[in-house]
Design an enzyme around this catalytic site. Structure first.
Site, mmCIF file in Angstrom:
data_model
loop_
_atom_site.group_PDB
_atom_site.id
_atom_site.type_symbol
_atom_site.label_atom_id
_atom_site.label_comp_id
_atom_site.label_asym_id
_atom_site.label_seq_id
_atom_site.Cartn_x
_atom_site.Cartn_y
_atom_site.Cartn_z
ATOM 1 N N THR A 75 37.906 49.900 30.854
ATOM 2 C CA THR A 75 37.932 51.140 31.661
ATOM 3 C C THR A 75 38.204 50.891 33.145
ATOM 4 O O THR A 75 38.504 51.830 33.883
ATOM 5 C CB THR A 75 36.574 51.859 31.571
ATOM 6 O OG1 THR A 75 35.585 50.985 32.149
ATOM 7 C CG2 THR A 75 36.196 52.156 30.125
ATOM 8 N N ASP A 80 43.953 37.911 38.707
ATOM 9 C CA ASP A 80 42.502 38.070 38.773
ATOM 10 C C ASP A 80 41.941 37.069 39.774
ATOM 11 O O ASP A 80 41.931 35.862 39.517
ATOM 12 C CB ASP A 80 41.886 37.865 37.387
ATOM 13 C CG ASP A 80 40.413 38.229 37.387
ATOM 14 O OD1 ASP A 80 39.658 37.682 38.209
ATOM 15 O OD2 ASP A 80 40.015 39.078 36.573
ATOM 16 N N ASP A 130 38.983 34.777 38.621
ATOM 17 C CA ASP A 130 39.422 33.753 37.652
ATOM 18 C C ASP A 130 40.185 32.641 38.356
ATOM 19 O O ASP A 130 40.016 31.455 38.051
ATOM 20 C CB ASP A 130 40.322 34.376 36.573
ATOM 21 C CG ASP A 130 39.527 35.174 35.551
ATOM 22 O OD1 ASP A 130 38.278 35.116 35.593
ATOM 23 O OD2 ASP A 130 40.156 35.868 34.723
ATOM 24 N N ARG A 134 33.948 44.785 36.887
ATOM 25 C CA ARG A 134 34.768 45.832 36.249
ATOM 26 C C ARG A 134 34.773 45.646 34.746
ATOM 27 O O ARG A 134 34.962 44.533 34.253
ATOM 28 C CB ARG A 134 36.216 45.754 36.747
ATOM 29 C CG ARG A 134 36.405 46.211 38.140
ATOM 30 C CD ARG A 134 37.819 46.621 38.465
ATOM 31 N NE ARG A 134 38.906 45.949 37.809
ATOM 32 C CZ ARG A 134 40.179 46.286 37.952
ATOM 33 N NH1 ARG A 134 40.493 47.310 38.731
ATOM 34 N NH2 ARG A 134 41.138 45.632 37.347
#
Ligand code: PRP
Ligand code: URA
Length: 204
Positions: free
Chosen positions: A105, A196, A199, A101
Site C-alpha cells: 500500500t 530503495d 536497502d 512503508r
C-alpha cells in the site's frame, strides 16, 4: 518553502548515488557527503547571539549559535544522514522515529519513537526519500504533537507528489532537498530516483 540544493558537488554526489552499480560502502560515504551539504543549507538561518571573547590580542564581540538543535532521523534510512549533523553541531540532540512503508500500500506504519525535549529547539527531520510524503507528514505530526514549533524537513531525493503532500498538510515547514525528481511510479518509487535507499545503504 521548497529549497533545492544547487551546488556542482551535490549534483556529482547525487549522480553516483543514483548509479545502480554503486556499492553500499560507497553509497554510505556519498550519503554522508550529500547530507553534510544539506546540513549546512538547512541551518543557514539559525539564530546567533553576540558574546565578548578574548582573542590572543584583544577582546572582541563574536557570534555563537543561539538555538539548540535536534536531529530526528526517520528509521531506518534516515540513519544514513545523521552523522554530518552530529559532526557539525557538537551540542545536537538526536531523536528517532521508526516508520516503515507497507510494500503493497506504500502507507507508513509507526514502530518506534524516542524524542528528546523539542520546544524552543530547531528540529531537523531527516529522511533521504520524500516519495508519497506519507512518512514525512506522519513524522511532522509526531514532532509537532511533542511541542516542536520550529521544524525543517531534510531529504536527499524528493518527488513532486511528496512535496505537494507535505505542503498541503504543513505549508509553513521548510523542505530542503538535493534533488526534485520527475514523478512516482505505480509502486510509489521515485523516478528516476535511486531505488530503495535503505536497502542500498545497508546492503539488504
Ligand atoms: C523509505 C524512505 C522514507 C519513505 C518515503 O523508507 O526512507 O522513510 O520510504 O516514502 P513515503 O514518502 O512514500 O512515505 P521505508 O519505509 O522503505 O523504510 P526503511 O527506511 O526502513 O527502508
Ligand atoms: N523509498 C525509497 O527508498 N525509495 C523510493 O523511491 C521511495 C521510497
Amino acid at each position: 518553502m521548497l529549497h533545492v540544493l544547487d551546488h556542482p558537488l551535490a549534483a556529482h554526489v547525487i549522480t553516483h548515488l543514483r548509479d545502480k552499480t554503486t556499492k553500499p560502502a560507497t553509497f554510505r560515504t556519498l550519503s554522508y557527503q550529500i547530507s553534510l551539504l544539506l546540513a549546512i543549507e538547512a541551518t543557514r538561518n539559525l539564530p546567533t547571539e553576540v558574546r565578548t571573547i578574548e582573542t590572543p590580542l584583544e577582546p572582541t564581540p563574536a557570534r555563537v549559535l543561539a538555538q539548540h538543535l535536534v536531529v530526528v532521523p526517520i528509521l531506518r534510512a534516515g540513519l544514513g544522514m545523521v552523522q554530518p549533523f552530529v559532526d557539525l553541531f557538537p551540542d545536537v540532540s538526536v531523536g528517532y522515529i521508526g516508520l516503515e512503508r507497507d510494500h503493497a500500500t506504500a502507507v507508513a506504519r509507526s514502530y518506534y519513537c524516542k524524542l528528546p525535549a523539542l520546544p524552543g529547539r530547531r528540529v531537523l527531520l531527516v529522511d533521504p526519500m520524500l516519495a508519497t510524503g506519507g512518512s514525512a507528514v506522519q513524522a511532522i505530526d509526531v514532532v509537532l504533537g511533542q511541542g516542536a514549533t520550529d521544524v525543517t524537513l531534510v531529504s536527499i531525493v524528493s518527488s513532486p507528489e511528496g512535496v505537494a503532500e507535505v505542503e498541503k498538510h504543513h505549508p509553513k515547514i521548510p523542505i530542503h532537498t538535493a534533488a526534485l525528481d520527475r514523478e512516482l511510479n505505480s509502486r510509489k518509487y521515485i523516478l528516476p530516483g535511486l531505488g530503495d535507499f535503505g536497502d542500498r545503504l545497508y546492503g539488504t
